[in-house]
Design a protein around this motif. Structure first.
Motif, short mmCIF file in Angstrom:
data_model
loop_
_atom_site.label_atom_id
_atom_site.label_comp_id
_atom_site.label_asym_id
_atom_site.label_seq_id
_atom_site.Cartn_x
_atom_site.Cartn_y
_atom_site.Cartn_z
N PHE A 118 0.87 -1.18 0.00
CA PHE A 118 0.00 0.00 0.00
C PHE A 118 0.90 1.22 0.00
O PHE A 118 1.90 1.27 0.72
N LEU A 119 0.55 2.21 -0.82
CA LEU A 119 1.40 3.37 -1.06
C LEU A 119 0.73 4.64 -0.54
O LEU A 119 -0.42 4.91 -0.89
N VAL A 120 1.44 5.40 0.27
CA VAL A 120 0.96 6.70 0.74
C VAL A 120 1.84 7.76 0.10
O VAL A 120 2.95 8.02 0.54
N VAL B 241 -1.88 -2.57 -3.91
CA VAL B 241 -3.32 -2.80 -3.77
C VAL B 241 -4.09 -1.51 -3.57
O VAL B 241 -5.32 -1.53 -3.55
N GLY B 242 -3.39 -0.40 -3.45
CA GLY B 242 -4.05 0.88 -3.32
C GLY B 242 -3.08 1.96 -2.92
O GLY B 242 -1.91 1.70 -2.67
N PHE B 243 -3.61 3.18 -2.89
CA PHE B 243 -2.79 4.31 -2.46
C PHE B 243 -3.66 5.35 -1.79
O PHE B 243 -4.88 5.37 -1.96
N ALA B 244 -3.03 6.20 -1.03
CA ALA B 244 -3.69 7.34 -0.39
C ALA B 244 -2.82 8.57 -0.61
O ALA B 244 -1.60 8.47 -0.65
N GLU B 245 -3.49 9.72 -0.72
CA GLU B 245 -2.78 10.98 -0.91
C GLU B 245 -2.75 11.82 0.35
O GLU B 245 -2.07 12.83 0.40
N THR B 246 -3.53 11.41 1.38
CA THR B 246 -3.60 12.17 2.61
C THR B 246 -3.42 11.25 3.82
O THR B 246 -3.64 10.04 3.73
N GLU B 247 -3.05 11.85 4.94
CA GLU B 247 -2.93 11.09 6.18
C GLU B 247 -4.27 10.46 6.56
O GLU B 247 -4.34 9.28 6.92
N THR B 248 -5.34 11.25 6.45
CA THR B 248 -6.68 10.76 6.82
C THR B 248 -7.07 9.54 5.98
O THR B 248 -7.55 8.54 6.52
N ASP B 249 -6.88 9.63 4.66
CA ASP B 249 -7.24 8.52 3.78
C ASP B 249 -6.38 7.29 4.05
O ASP B 249 -6.86 6.16 4.02
N ALA B 250 -5.10 7.50 4.32
CA ALA B 250 -4.21 6.37 4.62
C ALA B 250 -4.63 5.67 5.89
O ALA B 250 -4.75 4.44 5.93
N LEU B 251 -4.90 6.44 6.94
CA LEU B 251 -5.29 5.84 8.21
C LEU B 251 -6.64 5.14 8.11
O LEU B 251 -6.85 4.09 8.71
N ALA B 252 -7.54 5.71 7.30
CA ALA B 252 -8.84 5.07 7.11
C ALA B 252 -8.68 3.73 6.39
O ALA B 252 -9.28 2.73 6.78
#
Length: 130
Positions: free
Chosen positions: A6-8, A31-42
């Protein structure tokens, strides 16, 4: 068997280059990525066991990679967290390690070492998740 990753990372260009490099050079499956801390933690809260490698940038569109590190301290023994950032100083490296990062790499200088780390320090649960 793929290394479930998983990529942040908020920079699309970096993601567009990093994902194929992970697939080709370390048999990674992003398997996915997040661009923000909130999205990553979720995502991590909903998928606590669905990854083996978490790659975290420090500067994000919202929040920071340091917050992501703080939020994933309860990970399993077969899960590794790596910081991959353009801003790696001795102080930042120490902060990341204190927050639980398994390794810290500079995007501009340490990509070979990062790839080597991904290939040689496979999480212990690697085979069971693939």
């Amino acid at each position: 068997m793929a290394l479930i990753t998983f990529l942040v990372e908020d920079n699309k260009t970096i993601r567009d280059n990093l994902v194929p490099a992970l697939e080709d050079l370390v048999n990674g499956q992003v398997v996915g990525f997040a661009e923000t801390e909130t999205d990553a933690l979720a995502w991590l809260a909903v998928h606590p066991h669905d990854w083996q490698l978490l790659i975290v940038d420090l500067f994000l569109k919202e929040g920071s990679g340091l917050g992501v590190l703080s939020g994933c301290k309860a990970r399993g023994p077969g899960q590794r967290v790596v910081v991959l950032s353009n801003y790696v100083t001795a102080d930042i490296r120490a902060r990341c390690e204190a927050l639980g990062a398994d390794a810290v790499f500079d995007k501009s200088r340490d990509l070979d070492a990062f790839i080597e780390y991904c290939n040689t320090d496979r999480p212990s649960g690697f085979a069971s998740l693939a």
